[in-house]
Write a protein that holds these residues in place. Structure first.
Motif, PDB file in Angstrom:
ATOM      1  N   LYS A   9       0.846  -1.185   0.000  1.00 22.82           N
ATOM      2  CA  LYS A   9       0.000   0.000   0.000  1.00 22.82           C
ATOM      3  C   LYS A   9       0.885   1.239   0.000  1.00 22.82           C
ATOM      4  N   VAL A  10       0.365   2.325  -0.562  1.00 18.01           N
ATOM      5  CA  VAL A  10       1.077   3.594  -0.564  1.00 18.01           C
ATOM      6  C   VAL A  10       0.397   4.501   0.454  1.00 18.01           C
ATOM      7  N   THR A  11       1.164   5.033   1.413  1.00 21.70           N
ATOM      8  CA  THR A  11       0.585   5.833   2.490  1.00 21.70           C
ATOM      9  C   THR A  11       0.968   7.298   2.381  1.00 21.70           C
ATOM     10  N   ASP A  12       0.908   7.836   1.176  1.00 19.31           N
ATOM     11  CA  ASP A  12       1.119   9.268   1.000  1.00 19.31           C
ATOM     12  C   ASP A  12       0.110   9.793  -0.015  1.00 19.31           C
ATOM     13  N   ASN A  13       0.155  11.083  -0.281  1.00 18.78           N
ATOM     14  CA  ASN A  13      -0.820  11.682  -1.183  1.00 18.78           C
ATOM     15  C   ASN A  13      -0.266  11.884  -2.592  1.00 18.78           C
ATOM     16  N   SER A  14       0.559  10.970  -3.051  1.00 16.08           N
ATOM     17  CA  SER A  14       1.114  11.063  -4.399  1.00 16.08           C
ATOM     18  C   SER A  14       0.112  10.658  -5.464  1.00 16.08           C
ATOM     19  N   GLY A  15      -0.950   9.930  -5.093  1.00 16.46           N
ATOM     20  CA  GLY A  15      -1.969   9.508  -6.048  1.00 16.46           C
ATOM     21  C   GLY A  15      -1.993   8.014  -6.296  1.00 16.46           C
ATOM     22  N   ALA A  16      -0.950   7.294  -5.920  1.00 20.73           N
ATOM     23  CA  ALA A  16      -0.905   5.844  -6.092  1.00 20.73           C
ATOM     24  C   ALA A  16      -1.607   5.155  -4.928  1.00 20.73           C
ATOM     25  N   LYS A  17      -2.222   4.016  -5.208  1.00 20.71           N
ATOM     26  CA  LYS A  17      -2.906   3.245  -4.164  1.00 20.71           C
ATOM     27  C   LYS A  17      -2.111   1.996  -3.810  1.00 20.71           C
ATOM     28  N   VAL A  91       9.360   7.918  -3.525  1.00 21.58           N
ATOM     29  CA  VAL A  91      10.496   8.835  -3.524  1.00 21.58           C
ATOM     30  C   VAL A  91      10.938   9.017  -4.968  1.00 21.58           C
ATOM     31  N   SER A  92      11.430  10.214  -5.317  1.00 19.82           N
ATOM     32  CA  SER A  92      11.917  10.449  -6.670  1.00 19.82           C
ATOM     33  C   SER A  92      13.285   9.798  -6.869  1.00 19.82           C
ATOM     34  N   LYS A  93      13.791   9.856  -8.084  1.00 23.96           N
ATOM     35  CA  LYS A  93      15.098   9.255  -8.387  1.00 23.96           C
ATOM     36  C   LYS A  93      16.219   9.919  -7.596  1.00 23.96           C
ATOM     37  N   GLN A  94      16.049  11.212  -7.263  1.00 21.41           N
ATOM     38  CA  GLN A  94      17.068  11.923  -6.509  1.00 21.41           C
ATOM     39  C   GLN A  94      16.969  11.679  -5.012  1.00 21.41           C
ATOM     40  N   LEU A  97      11.010  13.243  -1.515  1.00 23.66           N
ATOM     41  CA  LEU A  97       9.641  12.745  -1.455  1.00 23.66           C
ATOM     42  C   LEU A  97       8.798  13.320  -2.583  1.00 23.66           C
ATOM     43  N   ILE A  98       7.969  12.471  -3.200  1.00 27.26           N
ATOM     44  CA  ILE A  98       7.043  12.927  -4.232  1.00 27.26           C
ATOM     45  C   ILE A  98       5.841  13.594  -3.574  1.00 27.26           C
ATOM     46  N   ALA A  99       5.383  13.041  -2.463  1.00 21.03           N
ATOM     47  CA  ALA A  99       4.190  13.520  -1.787  1.00 21.03           C
ATOM     48  C   ALA A  99       4.499  14.680  -0.851  1.00 21.03           C
ATOM     49  N   LYS A 113      18.078   6.127  10.130  1.00 24.70           N
ATOM     50  CA  LYS A 113      18.568   5.920   8.773  1.00 24.70           C
ATOM     51  C   LYS A 113      18.607   7.213   7.974  1.00 24.70           C
ATOM     52  N   LYS A 114      18.602   8.354   8.686  1.00 26.36           N
ATOM     53  CA  LYS A 114      18.739   9.677   8.087  1.00 26.36           C
ATOM     54  C   LYS A 114      17.624  10.000   7.097  1.00 26.36           C
ATOM     55  N   LYS A 115      16.418   9.595   7.435  1.00 29.97           N
ATOM     56  CA  LYS A 115      15.250   9.941   6.645  1.00 29.97           C
ATOM     57  C   LYS A 115      14.290  10.747   7.527  1.00 29.97           C
ATOM     58  N   ILE A 116      14.804  11.839   8.082  1.00 31.33           N
ATOM     59  CA  ILE A 116      14.072  12.642   9.056  1.00 31.33           C
ATOM     60  C   ILE A 116      12.892  13.359   8.403  1.00 31.33           C
ATOM     61  N   LYS A 117      12.964  13.622   7.114  1.00 33.12           N
ATOM     62  CA  LYS A 117      11.879  14.312   6.408  1.00 33.12           C
ATOM     63  C   LYS A 117      10.561  13.541   6.533  1.00 33.12           C
ATOM     64  N   PHE A 118      10.617  12.232   6.641  1.00 34.04           N
ATOM     65  CA  PHE A 118       9.407  11.427   6.778  1.00 34.04           C
ATOM     66  C   PHE A 118       8.676  11.750   8.076  1.00 34.04           C
ATOM     67  N   GLY A 119       9.409  12.012   9.119  1.00 40.28           N
ATOM     68  CA  GLY A 119       8.803  12.327  10.405  1.00 40.28           C
ATOM     69  C   GLY A 119       8.095  13.662  10.407  1.00 40.28           C
ATOM     70  N   THR A 120       8.633  14.626   9.678  1.00 42.07           N
ATOM     71  CA  THR A 120       7.996  15.937   9.646  1.00 42.07           C
ATOM     72  C   THR A 120       6.727  15.931   8.825  1.00 42.07           C
ATOM     73  N   LEU A 121       6.646  15.083   7.823  1.00 40.42           N
ATOM     74  CA  LEU A 121       5.456  15.036   6.972  1.00 40.42           C
ATOM     75  C   LEU A 121       4.384  14.088   7.517  1.00 40.42           C
ATOM     76  N   SER A 122       4.726  13.252   8.500  1.00 39.50           N
ATOM     77  CA  SER A 122       3.761  12.312   9.060  1.00 39.50           C
ATOM     78  C   SER A 122       3.181  12.864  10.354  1.00 39.50           C
ATOM     79  N   SER A 123       2.338  12.043  11.004  1.00 37.31           N
ATOM     80  CA  SER A 123       1.724  12.482  12.259  1.00 37.31           C
ATOM     81  C   SER A 123       2.647  12.262  13.449  1.00 37.31           C
ATOM     82  N   GLY A 124       3.820  11.669  13.256  1.00 45.40           N
ATOM     83  CA  GLY A 124       4.775  11.489  14.344  1.00 45.40           C
ATOM     84  C   GLY A 124       5.519  10.175  14.244  1.00 45.40           C
ATOM     85  N   PHE A 125       6.374   9.934  15.237  1.00 48.42           N
ATOM     86  CA  PHE A 125       7.159   8.703  15.300  1.00 48.42           C
ATOM     87  C   PHE A 125       6.550   7.741  16.318  1.00 48.42           C
ATOM     88  N   ILE A 126       6.755   6.438  16.067  1.00 50.23           N
ATOM     89  CA  ILE A 126       6.341   5.400  17.023  1.00 50.23           C
ATOM     90  C   ILE A 126       7.600   4.783  17.606  1.00 50.23           C
TER      91      ILE A 126
END
Length: 126
Positions: A9-17, A91-94, A97-99, A113-126
């Motif tokens: 499943k895709v859990t962002d608003n890029s348009g893919a399901k 994620v784009s080729k570079q 994030l696409i979304a 794993k140095k992907k901190i941008k995911f935390g800022t765009l989500s509702s938080g960390f678990i």
């Protein structure tokens, strides 16, 4: 654990399901991917409302980062972590994030794993 031919499943608003895993990156002849790993995916289905305004098209190939897996993950403090479904974020080729938004929380493994941008765009960390 995610391997080739796994439907995710895709859990962002890029348009893919849903997407299908084509290849697991980071290693020669690597078979499985876990939380935070990057994989190459092919888009299988699009969301109904986003067909016209989607940032992606059916059949395109993109990179994706694994955000949730059904497989149990054990942390160093002994806590176990598992989710209801396997999910990714595109994620784009570079590596950007696409979304512009991620639905639901993401695990703390992504922070290490140095992907901190995911935390800022989500509702938080678990």
């Amino acid at each position: 654990m995610i391997q080739q031919q796994t439907i995710l499943k895709v859990t962002d608003n890029s348009g893919a399901k849903t997407v299908k895993c084509i290849k697991v990156l980071n290693g020669f002849n690597r078979r499985f991917a876990v939380l935070g790993d990057t994989i190459i995916v092919s888009i299988q289905k699009l969301r109904n409302r986003a067909r016209l305004t989607s940032k992606v098209r059916k059949g395109e190939v993109h990179k994706a980062v694994i955000i949730r897996t059904k497989n149990k993950t054990v942390r160093k403090d002994g806590a176990t972590l598992n989710f209801q479904s396997n999910a990714v974020s595109l994620v784009s080729k570079q590596g950007k994030l696409i979304a512009s938004r991620i639905i639901g929380p993401v695990p703390k493994v992504l922070k290490k794993k140095k992907k901190i941008k995911f935390g800022t765009l989500s509702s938080g960390f678990i």
